[in-house]
Design an enzyme around this catalytic site. Structure first.
Site, mmCIF file in Angstrom:
data_model
loop_
_atom_site.group_PDB
_atom_site.id
_atom_site.type_symbol
_atom_site.label_atom_id
_atom_site.label_comp_id
_atom_site.label_asym_id
_atom_site.label_seq_id
_atom_site.Cartn_x
_atom_site.Cartn_y
_atom_site.Cartn_z
ATOM 1 N N VAL A 128 22.896 -11.080 -22.524
ATOM 2 C CA VAL A 128 23.388 -11.343 -21.172
ATOM 3 C C VAL A 128 22.258 -12.045 -20.429
ATOM 4 O O VAL A 128 21.165 -11.481 -20.297
ATOM 5 C CB VAL A 128 23.751 -10.038 -20.423
ATOM 6 C CG1 VAL A 128 24.403 -10.367 -19.081
ATOM 7 C CG2 VAL A 128 24.656 -9.154 -21.261
ATOM 8 N N GLU A 167 15.207 -26.199 -9.158
ATOM 9 C CA GLU A 167 14.835 -25.001 -9.913
ATOM 10 C C GLU A 167 13.940 -24.087 -9.056
ATOM 11 O O GLU A 167 13.615 -24.408 -7.911
ATOM 12 C CB GLU A 167 14.098 -25.419 -11.194
ATOM 13 C CG GLU A 167 15.045 -25.877 -12.297
ATOM 14 C CD GLU A 167 15.783 -24.708 -12.944
ATOM 15 O OE1 GLU A 167 15.400 -23.548 -12.681
ATOM 16 O OE2 GLU A 167 16.737 -24.940 -13.705
#
Lengths: 79, 471
Positions: B157, B269
């Site tokens: 995940v 980012e």
């Protein structure tokens, strides 16, 4: 429709706002850029889109793949 | 009580005065980004909940869920005033409870509506452009679930940036060092598509662990259980037999197209810079499941630091590195990897012998996260709190000798989104040993450090009481 980013002429509308026809969304099939009609002109107008962020075919062709594509496991082209 | 969903956390945040609602209509651009940026710039900034997005009457947007230390403390079910160092040590304590395996459930709100015929991301999500020159509308905080094609028990995940490119197309950025890259490489070697499921709007611990740099074989759900103190509920995806966080508002299912890359980006980012456009992997979406009522779309603003992403990836990164390094080096006291996702990492430790700080710096560079991200590594003694930059800078000024204590590792693996790179993916690492030299190094023989007055706490308390007007 001209793509603001790569100036390709094939961009077209792909979505209308679910409420009150408030805006439309457009997409360029060449560089995958999407934009909303209500965004700032710096984002939607090909003539004033920042040259630093413009994409040419040359730039696209020179892009390196991320992540790299591995060789096929059974490939006979191994060296 | 641990939160089972984003909604439960929002209720708690509101009760604690850490949620601000906007009932008035807001524009997708530029209002959401500007408000989210503002919330993170306010000390102790709140969660924002936008209840009416222009053009999307039936959807809401939540921003800045992790974007302050009070919000972070509430996520951990601590008092919202809990200081940073205490939150770090509490996370360390909970890390030791790993693993608390997930509990499977058979039903969850996210299965109330199943859309498997031409699902549209534009229709189901109130999308917006996070920063003006981004290449499109991004999902910046979604949890991507995948499994190893050769070992289906091994699932991952992780939070990966996702660009919505069409109704059913998502670009995904996968760094070669990420766990998902291992899954994709194996699938692409076999020329097979890789099934993925993308969970949107999760309880905050799910997001916290999803963006923690765990080892490849560590189970994120079992770590979420450890942090929460009870098992995380998971439910099976409609296709591909993936474990989904059951508290999610909405899940996108699809497959990564093998052996093809498509134009993606740019996107701002965590560095505060736009990353370049590149050709990256793409997901073909074939199903969306969601709650039946109006959904809340949680997204992440990434801009000029500090922002929510800096809080989100601060202590989880620090604690992960601390735990991984402490296995071999129990002398380590704490690790601060809060700055630019660990580009600057500060290690506090006792010293075994001369030169030991350099050993610690090198060990950091061999952790999963340390391979690429850290490029400025500062090692300080155990008397320095690495979370107190005044102390860290003081240690550098009085203990660091450039001719002996500076190490560079040239052309090592680096972050691919580092704007300072000369060759993308390569970086020169710098280790600064700011510890007191010990044998067999040459000690600072004539240096005597002054001690704090023993009754300092008494006087601090006394002065503070006078300042508040107490007798």
């Amino acid at each position: 429709m001209i793509c603001p980013r790569c100036d390709d002429g094939q961009a077209c509308k792909i979505f209308d706002a679910p409420e009150d026809a408030s805006w439309e969304v457009y997409r360029c099939p060449n560089c995958n850029f999407t934009w909303r009609s209500t965004e700032e002109e710096e984002v939607t107008n090909p003539k004033i889109y920042s040259p630093k962020f413009k994409l040419s075919q040359k730039k696209i062709q020179e892009m390196a793949p991320k992540p790299p594509i591995p060789p096929l496991r059974n490939s006979k082209q191994r060296k | 009580m641990p939160y089972r969903s984003l909604r439960e956390f929002l209720a708690k945040a509101e009760k604690e005065g850490q949620l601000v609602r906007f009932k008035e209509k807001v524009l997708p651009e530029p209002d959401i980004r500007a408000a989210a940026c503002a919330a993170a710039k306010i000390p102790g900034g709140p969660v924002l909940l936008f209840e009416h997005i222009h053009g999307y009457a039936d959807k809401q947007i939540a921003m800045n869920v992790h974007g302050s230390w009070p919000n972070h403390a509430l996520m951990l079910d601590l008092e919202k005033e809990t200081n940073l160092k205490s939150q770090f040590h509490e996370l360390v304590r909970r890390w030791d409870r790993y693993p608390i395996p997930a509990k499977r459930v058979e039903s969850a709100p996210l299965k109330e509506v199943i859309l498997d015929k031409s699902p549209s991301l534009f229709r189901e999500l109130p999308l917006f452009r996070v920063n003006p020159m981004d290449g499109g509308f991004y999902l910046a905080k979604a949890c991507v679930v995948s499994k190893d094609p050769e070992n289906p028990e091994s699932q991952n995940v992780g939070i990966y940036r996702l660009q919505v490119k069409d109704h059913d197309r998502l670009g995904i950025q996968i760094g070669a060092h990420h766990d998902l890259a291992v899954h994709l490489r194996k699938a692409e070697e076999l020329n097979m598509p890789l099934r993925v499921a993308i969970a949107i709007s999760n309880d905050p611990v799910t997001s916290l662990v999803a963006c923690s740099p765990l080892k490849y074989d560590e189970d994120e759900y079992a770590m979420m259980g450890a942090i929460r103190g009870e098992p995380t509920e998971v439910i099976t995806s409609e296709r591909g037999n993936l474990n989904l966080p059951a508290g999610a508002e909405l899940v996108i299912e699809g497959e990564i197209i093998p052996r093809q890359r498509f134009v993606e980006g740019p996107f701002v980012e965590f560095t505060g810079y736009y990353s370049s456009s590149m050709i990256q992997a793409e997901i073909k979406v074939d199903l969306i499941s969601r709650r039946s009522g109006p959904i809340i779309f949680e997204n992440l603003y990434t801009g000029l630091p500090w922002n929510e992403i800096d809080y989100l990836m601060a202590l989880n990164t620090s604690v992960t590195l601390f735990k991984q390094m402490k296995e071999e080096f129990p002398e380590i006291e704490a690790v601060n990897a809060m700055y630019t996702h660990g580009y600057c990492t500060i290690i506090s430790s006792k010293m075994r012998f001369g030169g030991f700080a350099k050993t610690l710096g090198c060990r950091l560079l061999s952790t999963p996260h340390g391979i690429t991200y850290p490029k400025l590594i500062i090692v300080v003694d155990e008397d320095i709190d690495p979370f107190d930059l005044q102390q860290v800078i003081w240690a550098i000024t009085v203990r660091f000798r450039p001719e002996r204590d500076l190490v560079t590792v040239p052309h090592a693996p680096g972050s691919t989104v580092d704007p300072a790179h000369l060759v993308r993916g390569l970086a020169t690492k710098l280790i600064i040993d700011a510890t007191k030299p010990v044998f067999p190094d040459i000690p600072m023989s004539d240096a005597s450090i002054v001690e704090l007055p023993p009754n300092l706490p008494f006087w601090i308390d006394k002065i503070l009481k006078r300042m508040k007007g107490a007798k």
